[in-house]
Design a protein around this motif. Sequence first.
Motif: not given
Length: 500
Positions: A15-24, A124-135
Motif C-alpha cells: 500500500l505504501t507503493m500505491m501512493c503514486g496511484f492516488s489523486s492527481c 467507504h461507499g459505492i460511489y465514493a470508491h467505484a471510479w477509483y477501484c475501476i481505475a
Amino acid sequence: MKTIYKSFLTLGAALTMMCGFSSCEDYLDKDPDSNVSPETPFKNFQNAQGYVEEIYNCIPNIAQCDWTTSWNLGDDEIQNPQADDMMLHQVDIGNYYAWQGSSGFYFGNKAFGGNPRSNSPFDHGIYAHAWYCIAKVNKALNTFEDYFTGTKEEHDLILGQLYFFRAWWHFEMMKWLGGLPYVDQEFSASETPQLERLSYLECADKVAEDFSRAASLLPVDWDKTTAGKKTMGHNELRINKITALCYLGKNYLWAASPLMQHGAQTGGARTYDYDAGYASKAADALGEVLQMVESGSTQYALVSFDYDDIYNHKKSKTATNCYSDLFFTTGQAWLQPGSTEAIFRGPSTGWSFTRYNYSRTFGPNALCAQDNKIHQPTANYVEYYGMENGLPLDDPDSGYDPNYPFKGRDPRFYHDIIFDGVQYINGDPGADAAMKYAGLATGGSMRAVSNASRTGYFYQKLVPHTCQKIDQGSADDYGPNPHAYIPYMRLADIYLMYAE
C-alpha cells in the motif's frame, strides 16, 4: 479487527507503493524522486495481491457505513421521525437524489470523500470508491502482463480478481444509476474522458464478459491452491469461481427482467415479460453453481434452522451453522457473520461498530439508548411471513385466524419478529418493568411514534432482542465479542434467483 484482517496478505509495503496511484493533486505534490517504478506493484504475487487488497478494503459495509444507516429502501422497513433525514424516508417522499448528501447510505457515503485505505466502515461507499477501484483495475490490466513474474496459478488468481472487480463496481453502480459508460481502459491524469453512456443492457453485456473471464480464471476454493495455502483458513473473503458465476447469473437475470427490457410500465401488462435469452444464460450460470454445491464440491452449504429456543436465538445442541449466524455472531471471537452461506462479503472491523451504534437501533430508545433512529418492520413486511404449513395468510386453507394473528406462523416469524406480549427483557428489568414484555398494542409501553415502534412491531432478524441495556451482557457488550454484518450475496439468494 486483527482476526478479520489477518485473512489478507501483509499490505503495508504494497500500500505504501500505491501512493503514486492516488489523486492527481497528491501526485503533483510529490518529489519526483519518490515515485515508484511501474513494475513494483506487479513484479510478484505478493505485491500484486497487496495491490488488489486495497480494492477489497473499499467494499462498503452496508449496515455500518455510519452511526445509523439506511439500506432497505422498499416497503419492508420504516424508521421513526427523527430519522426523516435518512435515505429510507427520502425515498418514500420521492427525493431520490438525497443519496448525494447522505452519510448513512452505503451507495454514496461521506459525499464521495471516502478514504480507500481506512479500516473504518464510515469511510467507504459505492460511489465514493467505484471510479477509483475501476481505475486501479484498468491500470493493473494495462501493466500487469509486462512485469509480473510468478506461476500460472498466481497469474490467473490476480487476473481473475481484477476482472471480477471491474465488473462488480460497474454492476453496483448500475443498480442505482442504470446504464453508464463501461470504463475498460486506462486514462492519464491529463485526459478528460468523453465516454458514451451505454444502455443498461449494453452495460450488462460488458459486465457479463468480465464476470465470465473471472469465473474461468479463479479457483473454487483458495485453500486448495498453492498460493492460497500460504493464508490457509483465512481466504473466506477472497473472490472465487463461485462468486463470479453467481454474479454473472444475477447480472443476466436482472438484464432479463421486464423493467430492463421494457422500461417502467403501468398497468402490469408486461410484469412477467422476461427476455428468454438472458434468463436462459442466468439459469446456466446459477445452475452450474447449484450443481457444484449439491454435489459437495464447494465450501458452501445452506445453514440449518435448528433451535431449542427460536425467539431467543438459542441453537439446538447439535446445530453448528445456523440461520442467526448469517447476520450476527456472539461468543465466537468476533467471527464475521455469514457462515457457510456467505458468497460475497467485504472485510469488516465491525466488532466495535456493532456495539456502538448498530446493535442499538432495533428496539425502543429507552432500552436501546444510542441514536433514536430505530429500524422497524412495516405491517406489510410482517404479513409476508405465512403460516407454519407454508401457505400465505390470505389462503383459505392456511388456518390463519385474525383473532390470534401470531399463532401457528412460519418458524422464521418467531426468529425475526418481536410482537405484542412476547418477553423482551430476559433479565431483571428494574425500573423498566413496564417493558419486560413487549407492549406493542395500540397505547402500549413500546408504541410511542417518536422513540419506539410506530408499526406495532420490532424485528430481530439482524440483531437479537437482547441487545439492550438490561441484557447487553449476553449479546451486546464488548465482552461476548458481538459482530454484525449483512452479506451482499448468500447461497439462499442463488436458489431463489435460479427458481425465478
